[in-house]
Design a protein around this motif. Structure first.
Motif, PDB file in Angstrom:
ATOM      1  N   ARG A  30     -14.406  -0.112   0.912  1.00  0.00           N
ATOM      2  CA  ARG A  30     -14.177   0.355   2.278  1.00  0.00           C
ATOM      3  C   ARG A  30     -13.834  -0.773   3.233  1.00  0.00           C
ATOM      4  O   ARG A  30     -13.275  -0.532   4.309  1.00  0.00           O
ATOM      5  N   GLN A  31     -14.156  -2.022   2.868  1.00  0.00           N
ATOM      6  CA  GLN A  31     -13.888  -3.151   3.765  1.00  0.00           C
ATOM      7  C   GLN A  31     -12.457  -3.675   3.639  1.00  0.00           C
ATOM      8  O   GLN A  31     -12.052  -4.558   4.383  1.00  0.00           O
ATOM      9  N   GLY A  32     -11.688  -3.129   2.697  1.00  0.00           N
ATOM     10  CA  GLY A  32     -10.299  -3.569   2.561  1.00  0.00           C
ATOM     11  C   GLY A  32      -9.934  -3.902   1.129  1.00  0.00           C
ATOM     12  O   GLY A  32     -10.769  -3.901   0.217  1.00  0.00           O
ATOM     13  N   TYR A  33      -8.637  -4.165   0.926  1.00  0.00           N
ATOM     14  CA  TYR A  33      -8.060  -4.521  -0.381  1.00  0.00           C
ATOM     15  C   TYR A  33      -8.210  -3.387  -1.397  1.00  0.00           C
ATOM     16  O   TYR A  33      -8.157  -3.606  -2.606  1.00  0.00           O
ATOM     17  N   GLU A  34      -8.389  -2.144  -0.888  1.00  0.00           N
ATOM     18  CA  GLU A  34      -8.520  -1.018  -1.807  1.00  0.00           C
ATOM     19  C   GLU A  34      -7.235  -0.771  -2.590  1.00  0.00           C
ATOM     20  O   GLU A  34      -7.266  -0.347  -3.751  1.00  0.00           O
ATOM     21  N   CYS A  69       0.833  -1.206   0.000  1.00  0.00           N
ATOM     22  CA  CYS A  69       0.000   0.000   0.000  1.00  0.00           C
ATOM     23  C   CYS A  69       0.866   1.253   0.000  1.00  0.00           C
ATOM     24  O   CYS A  69       0.514   2.265  -0.613  1.00  0.00           O
ATOM     25  N   SER A  70       1.994   1.211   0.705  1.00  0.00           N
ATOM     26  CA  SER A  70       2.871   2.375   0.795  1.00  0.00           C
ATOM     27  C   SER A  70       3.958   2.263  -0.267  1.00  0.00           C
ATOM     28  O   SER A  70       5.070   1.792  -0.009  1.00  0.00           O
ATOM     29  N   SER A  71       3.651   2.684  -1.469  1.00  0.00           N
ATOM     30  CA  SER A  71       4.575   2.658  -2.601  1.00  0.00           C
ATOM     31  C   SER A  71       4.658   4.067  -3.191  1.00  0.00           C
ATOM     32  O   SER A  71       3.766   4.887  -2.989  1.00  0.00           O
ATOM     33  N   ALA A  72       5.714   4.329  -3.922  1.00  0.00           N
ATOM     34  CA  ALA A  72       5.861   5.619  -4.600  1.00  0.00           C
ATOM     35  C   ALA A  72       5.138   5.551  -5.940  1.00  0.00           C
ATOM     36  O   ALA A  72       5.480   4.715  -6.788  1.00  0.00           O
ATOM     37  N   ILE A  73       4.136   6.416  -6.128  1.00  0.00           N
ATOM     38  CA  ILE A  73       3.271   6.362  -7.303  1.00  0.00           C
ATOM     39  C   ILE A  73       3.371   7.682  -8.059  1.00  0.00           C
ATOM     40  O   ILE A  73       3.162   8.762  -7.487  1.00  0.00           O
TER      41      ILE A  73
END
Length: 778
Positions: free
Chosen positions: A172-176, A152-156
Motif C-alpha cells: 500500500r505504500q507504493g511500488y505495487e 503502471c499504465s500498461s496493456a495486460i
C-alpha cells in the motif's frame, strides 16, 4: 468468407481516491480514443472528499461503471476493477493521468503483430509541471529485479490475472506495480515488450504517490524482496536469470570443445553465443551482434583455454573481475612458460612480449567501440587491427593475463606487436580528444557526487540518487558519454564487422540500451565450497625480484642494484633490490623474489602432512615478474592476485573470498595490505582463525621510538583480531610481549621451515586448526 479481425477488448480500470478534480480530463481522453475501449470502470477507493464523491457520481454515466468500496489502497482498488472487468485486456489508468487519442489503436496493432506478448508497456509523456518524454528501455527480466522499467499504465492480457497474479495489497505504500511485474514477468514468465510509443500521459503535479514511494525506496525494495522471495531467495534461479537475460560475458569459441570447461566454472554469468569459429573464420566480431553482454570473450585455441579452465575453476571469474576493476579495452589471454603460468595474474607488457608467450583468447570492453569508427581491415589480421584500433581509441589500456602453461609450440596466435599510443587507422585527433573529454567529465561527476554526499548526508543523498528524475538524467548522461548522438561513420576505409548490429545503432533508444548493458557488473557465485575448512595463505607477491619489469599500475622497479627508473607519470625512483628482506619465517636474506624458499618449504610440508587439504594463496602486491608457479601451484588448490581482481576493495575481496572458499584459518605472511582485511574477516560467520607469521623486529625508529614493518604493525594495530603468532626466535617472542603487549599465550615458537619442514608444518597446523588437531589426536 471471414470478416475483418476483431480488435482486442480493452477494459480500462481507474482507481480514484479524492482525485475528482482530475477525473473529467481522464475520462475525456478515453472518449477521444480512435479505438473506443470495451468498458471503463472507475473504482472509488473510499474517498473522503465530498467534491470527489460528487464528481464521480456526475461523471460515471454513459456506460462508465462506478464501483465503490472501503479504502483498501491503490492495489486493492485496482484488484476490484480487475475482478469486475470482462475484457480480454486490462489497462490500469490512474485518475490524474490520461491516454493519447491513438493509445488503444496503437496497442491493438502491436497485439496483432506479436500475439505472444502478454504485457505491452508504453513510453511516457509528462504534462503539467513537466513536458518531457521518457522512452522505456527493452524488457529485461534480470534488470527488473533492481529497477522498474515498466509503467503502471500498461496493456495486460487477462490471462495474467487469471493465472493468479494480482496487485499485492500489502504494497500500500507504493511500488505495487513493480512487485506485480516481477510476479508476472519473472516469477510466472509472462512476456513483456515495449510499445515504443508515448501513448501514456503522466501528470506531474504536487507531491505524488511516486514521490512518497521514492522517499521510502530502500524499505519498499526490501518489502518486494520478501514478497517475491521465490525469486530473490533462490540463488540458483538468480544465476540462471542473469546468464539468460544479462550475461556479463558473451563467449565465442572455435567449437563445442570449450563448453564442458565453461560449465565447470564458478562464474556462471556468461552465455556461449557461437561455437562455429565465426570470429576467426570471418576475422570480425559479427558473431556477437544482437546479443546482450557487458564484455565479449573470444577463444582462439579451444584446447589450451579449456585446459586452463579445467585447471582453475575461478579463471572465468578472474577474467570478469579484471575486466570490471581494471577496465582494459582488450585483455589478452596468454599461455606462458611453466614458471610464470599463474592463472588469472596480469603480466607486464615486457613479460607478455617474451618469446614463449602465445595468445589463446581475448576479452574486449565493447563500450570502447560504441560510437567509435569501425574496426579497420588491413592486411595485418584481426588481432593486429583490433589492438591498433583500441590503442588509438584508448591509449595504454590493453592488459595481458596469464591463463596457464603452454601446451604446445605455436598454439593460439602471436600477440599483436602494436607499439603503445600509436593512433588507430581512421581515428584522428578529434576522436582522441572526445575520449579524453568523456573521461574528464566522468571524473568531474564522481567528484561532484562525493561532494554532494558530504553536504547532504548519506540518507538524503541516497534518496536524491533514487529519485526518478535523477535516475533518468543519469541514464541519459551515461549513454551520451559512452555514445554520440549518431554513430561515427568512416567510409573511405574497409572495415571489419563489429559486435553491434545496425539496428542496435540506428536509434537513441537502442544505443542507450547498449550503454546500460555495458554498465551491468558480473554476478559471482557466493555459495561456499564444500568440504573440510580450507586454509587461506595471504602473502605479498609471487615474483622474482632480480628482473626489471613494468608494473600493472604503470610504474617500474628494478629489484637488483640501485638503478634509477622512469615511471609512467614522468617521475623517477631508485629501487635497491640487494637490501635484505624478511622471509616468511622471520629470518632475512637478500631479495631473490617475493616467494622465498621458506614459503615453498612450508607449502611442501603442509602438502606432505595433509595432501587433501584445500589450500589457497592470495597475493596483495603487484608482482614485477611472476615466478615459482610450477613449484607452488601443485601445492595449492588455487591462487588469486588481489590487486588485479579488487584493487579498490581488497580487504572486502579477501574476506568475501575466504567465505566462498569455506576457509577455516588464515595465515598472514608479512603483508600490510592483507592485515587491512582483518576487520572484514572478523565479521564472517563462522569466523576463521587468523595466524600471523612474526619476523624479527627491526631497531626502533630514532624519532618516534616505534617499531616498523608488517610484524610490528600486526601486533600494534590488529592484535585483538589475531588469534596467534608463529615466531622464529625467543628474542622475537620476548619483544612482542615486552614492547608490543602481546599475550604470551598467543605466541608459538616455531622451528625454521628449511631446517625441519615436517615439524614446522605439523606445529603450524596445530596453531591454525587446534580443534581439528585435538579431534585427530590419539
Amino acid at each position: 468468407m471471414s470478416g475483418a479481425p476483431v480488435p482486442p477488448r480493452f477494459s480500462i480500470v481507474i482507481p480514484c481516491f479524492n482525485q475528482g478534480t482530475f477525473l473529467a480530463e481522464c475520462l475525456a481522453s478515453l472518449r477521444a480514443q480512435t479505438l473506443p475501449p470495451y468498458e471503463v470502470l472507475v473504482v472509488d477507493d473510499g474517498s473522503t472528499d465530498p467534491y470527489s464523491v460528487r464528481r464521480m457520481d456526475e461523471l460515471c454515466v454513459d456506460g462508465v461503471k462506478l464501483l465503490r468500496q472501503e479504502n483498501r489502497g491503490l492495489p486493492g482498488a485496482r484488484n476490484t476493477g480487475v475482478r469486475a472487468a470482462t475484457g480480454d485486456w486490462v489497462l490500469p489508468l490512474d485518475a490524474d493521468d490520461c491516454l493519447a487519442p491513438e493509445a488503444l489503436a496503437t496497442y491493438a496493432r502491436a497485439i496483432a503483430a506479436a500475439p505472444e506478448v502478454d504485457v505491452w508497456y508504453p513510453d511516457m509523456e509528462h504534462f503539467g509541471q513537466d513536458t518531457s518524454v521518457w522512452e522505456c528501455p527493452p524488457f529485461n527480466a534480470w534488470r527488473l529485479l533492481t529497477e522498474n522499467h515498466l509503467l503502471c499504465s500498461s496493456a495486460i492480457r487477462r490471462a495474467v490475472f487469471d493465472a493468479g497474479v494480482l496487485y499485492n495489497e500489502a504494497m500500500r505504500q507504493g511500488y505495487e506495480d513493480w512487485e506485480f511485474y516481477i510476479h508476472a514477468c519473472v516469477e510466472k514468465g509472462f512476456l513483456a515488450r515495449p510499445l515504443e510509443r508515448p501513448v501514456f500521459r503522466y501528470r506531474k503535479w504536487g507531491y505524488s504517490m511516486v514521490s512518497a514511494s521514492d522517499a521510502k525506496r530502500a524499505a519498499l525494495l526490501e518489502q518486494i524482496r520478501r514478497e517475491r522471495s521465490a525469486v530473490y531467495g533462490d540463488s540458483q534461479r538468480l544465476v540462471e536469470l542473469k546468464a539468460r537475460h544479462q550475461p556479463y560475458l558473451a563467449v565465442a569459441s572455435a567449437s563445442e570443445a570449450l563448453r564442458p570447461a565453461l560449465e565447470g566454472q564458478r562464474l556462471r554469468d556468461f552465455q556461449l553465443v557461437d561455437t562455429s569459429g565465426r570470429v576467426t573464420r570471418e576475422e570480425g566480431l559479427g558473431a556477437f551482434q544482437g546479443h546482450r553482454f557487458s564484455r565479449l570473450l573470444v577463444s582462439l585455441e579451444d584446447a589450451s583455454l579449456a585446459a586452463a579452465l579445467h585447471a582453475d575453476p575461478f579463471l572465468l571469474e578472474k577474467v570478469a573481475r579484471v575486466s570490471l576493476e581494471q577496465r582494459p579495452s582488450v585483455l589478452w589471454l596468454v599461455t606462458t612458460g611453466p614458471e610464470q603460468a599463474w592463472p588469472g595474474f596480469l603480466l607486464s607488457e615486457a613479460a607478455a612480449r617474451a618469446g614463449d608467450v602465445r595468445c589463446v583468447g581475448f576479452a574486449v570492453d565493447p563500450s570502447r567501440l560504441l560510437g567509435a569508427p569501425p574496426i579497420p581491415r588491413t592486411g595485418a589480421g584481426l588481432l593486429e587491427d583490433l589492438a591498433r584500433h583500441l590503442e588509438g581509441l584508448v591509449p595504454g589500456s590493453q592488459a595481458w593475463m596469464g591463463v596457464g602453461p603452454s601446451l604446445k609450440a605455436g598454439e593460439g596466435a602471436a600477440l599483436p606487436q602494436v607499439a603503445l599510443s600509436v593512433p588507430a587507422p581512421g581515428v584522428g585527433p578529434a576522436s582522441g580528444r572526445g575520449v579524453e573529454v568523456r573521461q574528464g567529465l566522468k571524473l568531474v561527476g564522481q567528484g561532484a557526487n562525493t561532494l554532494l554526499r558530504g553536504l547532504l548526508g548519506a540518507e538524503r543523498h541516497a534518496r536524491l540518487r533514487a529519485s526518478p528524475v535523477t535516475r533518468q538524467l543519469g541514464s541519459r548522461l551515461r549513454a551520451r558519454l559512452r555514445a554520440p548522438a549518431e554513430p561515427v561513420r568512416v567510409e573511405d576505409v574497409e572495415h571489419r564487422e563489429g559486435p553491434f548490429a545496425a539496428w542496435q545503432l540506428d536509434s537513441r533508444r537502442q544505443r542507450e540500451e547498449l550503454a546500460r548493458t555495458f554498465g551491468q557488473p558480473p554476478r559471482y557465485d557466493e555459495r561456499p565450497e564444500d568440504g573440510e575448512p580450507a586454509l587461506l595463505i595471504v602473502t605479498s607477491s609471487v615474483s622474482r625480484g632480480d628482473v626489471a619489469q613494468s608494473r600493472a599500475d604503470g610504474t617500474s622497479s628494478v629489484s637488483r642494484g640501485a638503478v634509477a627508473q622512469s615511471r609512467a607519470d614522468g617521475t623517477s625512483s631508485v629501487s635497491r633490490g640487494d637490501v635484505a628482506q624478511p622471509r616468511v619465517d622471520g629470518t632475512s636474506s637478500a631479495s631473490r623474489g617475493d616467494v622465498e624458499p621458506s614459503l615453498v618449504e612450508l607449502l611442501k610440508g603442509l602438502h606432505a602432512l595433509a595432501p587433501t587439504q584445500r589450500r589457497y594463496l592470495v597475493t596483495t602486491e603487484y608482482p614485477d615478474a611472476p615466478a615459482w608457479a610450477d613449484t607452488v601451484l601443485p601445492l595449492v588448490r588455487g591462487a588469486f592476485a588481489a590487486p588485479d581482481l579488487a584493487s579498490r576493495t581488497m580487504p572486502d575481496f579477501i574476506a568475501s573470498l575466504a567465505k566462498r572458499l569455506g576457509v577455516g584459518a588464515v595465515l598472514m605472511t608479512h603483508t600490510r595490505a592483507g592485515l587491512e582485511a582483518l576487520p572484514a574477516l572478523r565479521q564472517l560467520e563462522p569466523r576463521p582463525r587468523v595466524i600471523a607469521l612474526a619476523g624479527p623486529l627491526p631497531p626502533r625508529d630514532s624519532v618516534t621510538g616505534l617499531y616498523s614493518g608488517p610484524s610490528a604493525e600486526a601486533a600494534a594495530r590488529f592484535n585483538n583480531l589475531i588469534d596467534g603468532y608463529a615466531v622464529s626466535s625467543q628474542d622475537t617472542a620476548d619483544r612482542f610481549v615486552r614492547d608490543l603487549y602481546v599475550s604470551p599465550t598467543k605466541l608459538r615458537l616455531m622451528p625454521l621451515a628449511e631446517a625441519d619442514r615436517a615439524r614446522y608444518a605439523r606445529e603450524l597446523m596445530e596453531l591454525l586448526f587446534p580443534e581439528a588437531q585435538r579431534r585427530t589426536a590419539p
